[in-house]
Scaffold this active site. Sequence first.
Site, PDB file in Angstrom:
ATOM      1  N   SER A 127      47.950  44.375  53.644  1.00 13.80           N
ATOM      2  CA  SER A 127      48.684  43.184  53.221  1.00 13.80           C
ATOM      3  C   SER A 127      49.459  43.420  51.934  1.00 13.80           C
ATOM      4  O   SER A 127      50.306  42.604  51.572  1.00 13.80           O
ATOM      5  CB  SER A 127      47.717  42.008  53.002  1.00 13.80           C
ATOM      6  OG  SER A 127      46.780  42.322  51.974  1.00 13.80           O
ATOM      7  N   HIS A 148      50.608  43.398  60.275  1.00  9.71           N
ATOM      8  CA  HIS A 148      49.850  42.562  59.353  1.00  9.71           C
ATOM      9  C   HIS A 148      49.468  41.251  60.033  1.00  9.71           C
ATOM     10  O   HIS A 148      50.276  40.335  60.169  1.00  9.71           O
ATOM     11  CB  HIS A 148      50.661  42.289  58.081  1.00  9.71           C
ATOM     12  CG  HIS A 148      49.932  41.452  57.087  1.00  9.71           C
ATOM     13  ND1 HIS A 148      50.559  40.563  56.246  1.00  9.71           N
ATOM     14  CD2 HIS A 148      48.605  41.368  56.796  1.00  9.71           C
ATOM     15  CE1 HIS A 148      49.666  39.962  55.494  1.00  9.71           C
ATOM     16  NE2 HIS A 148      48.472  40.438  55.814  1.00  9.71           N
ATOM     17  N   GLU A 160      53.173  40.153  61.069  1.00 13.91           N
ATOM     18  CA  GLU A 160      54.319  40.807  60.457  1.00 13.91           C
ATOM     19  C   GLU A 160      54.376  42.251  60.956  1.00 13.91           C
ATOM     20  O   GLU A 160      53.423  43.012  60.763  1.00 13.91           O
ATOM     21  CB  GLU A 160      54.205  40.779  58.929  1.00 13.91           C
ATOM     22  CG  GLU A 160      54.332  39.390  58.333  1.00 13.91           C
ATOM     23  CD  GLU A 160      54.154  39.378  56.826  1.00 13.91           C
ATOM     24  OE1 GLU A 160      54.847  38.597  56.149  1.00 13.91           O
ATOM     25  OE2 GLU A 160      53.312  40.149  56.317  1.00 13.91           O
ATOM     26  N   ASN A 198      53.519  37.286  51.723  1.00 11.19           N
ATOM     27  CA  ASN A 198      52.915  37.491  50.407  1.00 11.19           C
ATOM     28  C   ASN A 198      53.957  37.667  49.304  1.00 11.19           C
ATOM     29  O   ASN A 198      53.633  37.531  48.129  1.00 11.19           O
ATOM     30  CB  ASN A 198      51.968  38.691  50.438  1.00 11.19           C
ATOM     31  CG  ASN A 198      50.620  38.320  51.021  1.00 11.19           C
ATOM     32  OD1 ASN A 198      50.174  37.185  50.917  1.00 11.19           O
ATOM     33  ND2 ASN A 198      49.968  39.269  51.672  1.00 11.19           N
TER      34      ASN A 198
END
Length: 519
Positions: A127, A148, A160, A198
């Site tokens: 991540s 991800h 992702e 993120n």
Amino acid sequence: MTAIDRRIDPAGTVAVVGTGTMGQGIAQVALVAGHPVRLYDAAPGRAAQAADAIAARLERLVAKDRLAPAARDAALGRLAPVAGLAGLADAELAIEAILEDLGAKQQLFTALESVVSDSALLATNTSSLSVTAVAGALRRPGRLLGLHFFNPAPLLPLVEVVRGFATDQAAADRAYETVAAWGKTPVRCADTPGFIVNRIARPFYAEALRVHEEGAADPATVDAVLRECGGFVMGPFELTDLIGQDVNEAVTRSVWEAVFHDPKFTPSLAQRRLVDAGLYGRKSGRGWYDHAEGAPPPEPHTAEPCRAPSTVVVHAGFGPGSGSGPARELPRLIEEAGITVTREDPVGDAPSGGFIALPDGTRLTLTDGSSATAGSPVPCIRFDLALDYRTATRIALAPGETVSPEALRAAIGLFQALGKKVSVIQDVPGMIVARTVAMLADFAMDAAARGVASPEDIDTAMRLGVNYPLGPLRWGSELGARWVRDVMLNLHQAYPTGRYAPSQPLMRRAVAEEEQFSS
């Protein structure tokens, strides 16, 4: 013409290395999709325990009528823990979900590369680490990419698909279509710090922490305002308690370090202290909130009932068809509440977005990123941005230093007459929702311009990955780039550190809006 099916063989073996919560979840997804699944963990006996845990989850799905008993039995027949990496030799896709340590991941994939076939895909569930760096130690880095998943993997739809600098396009396409075939919603993104979610989500946490650090509002009030006014499913303090303060802070710090300490990504000292104290949130029993059994739920600051004024004056520049933007429906809501609304032309020093005047002349204005005290020559009370002023159940107010107690009570009563709870916070620039949403929109525009992901994938990722009520690009479009830019510029003037400097894509879009408006 028939589309080419690039996914891995639907009956091909999927290997999962690392059998913690995330590894088990990924394995369950692949298993239910019909693949044989091999589990491996470096800790002796851990893979077998993970297989038992997955079996128990499937049993619960059967009990809830979400999985047929025959499908459960077939899935369990395809699930096998293995004692060594050699047991993964037939894998067409190997997904790693071990600890977030670059050296450990490189070592694992170097070993896997010598075990699986040359046609097998390799994927890391990292991540926060660079997919490019993970692949850097491999003989054939082109077949490694990032997949991800979000926790819990069986429930959350987003994945992702991260293409590293050396990742072959064919490998990325194959992984994308495989994940889509599993019933997930894949989004493509470049290998940049934080990927999509993120990276762009940092302001959601950072701005709340900044408001708290400045003493403008307590965590429970910030959470309530972002939920009940901003439309977010959870507030940032309760969400980081759920994620784990240590995990959230580590991601923030990783992204900050990866972008060479860009001030826009600066971590929070308050959160660092919480982590240092071992107050990680739910898993430790205490974080921002007390999670002990029987602990009372946190209560936001909510103003006592106040009397609403019988009449207000709405100055031109505020209302439908005006420059007041997202608050333009307020005059109509006030009239529907039975309060007399009169309209007047603006005076020379009126804010460009207009204002609502209380009986004593105090102005109510939508926050524009400046403080109520610094942004108006007369007593002023800022109100925060709402996702929808009609459906919002809470409004935050920030009075300037010269506002009288009587005027503040009148403002509170006015919004209470509209059916809103009211939280009064300190006079902080941009308040809570407005500064958060402006930063999210700016981050998203910048990410799209840098090629992190397409605009469509960015909005999809933020809606599905972190449950935002709107994608930040759509939200920014509805607010208007000029409004977002002006909020950012005013925040930048209040905090001249570079944190709030508007991105160039935002500046360009705002100029384009102005030219379109004037033509």
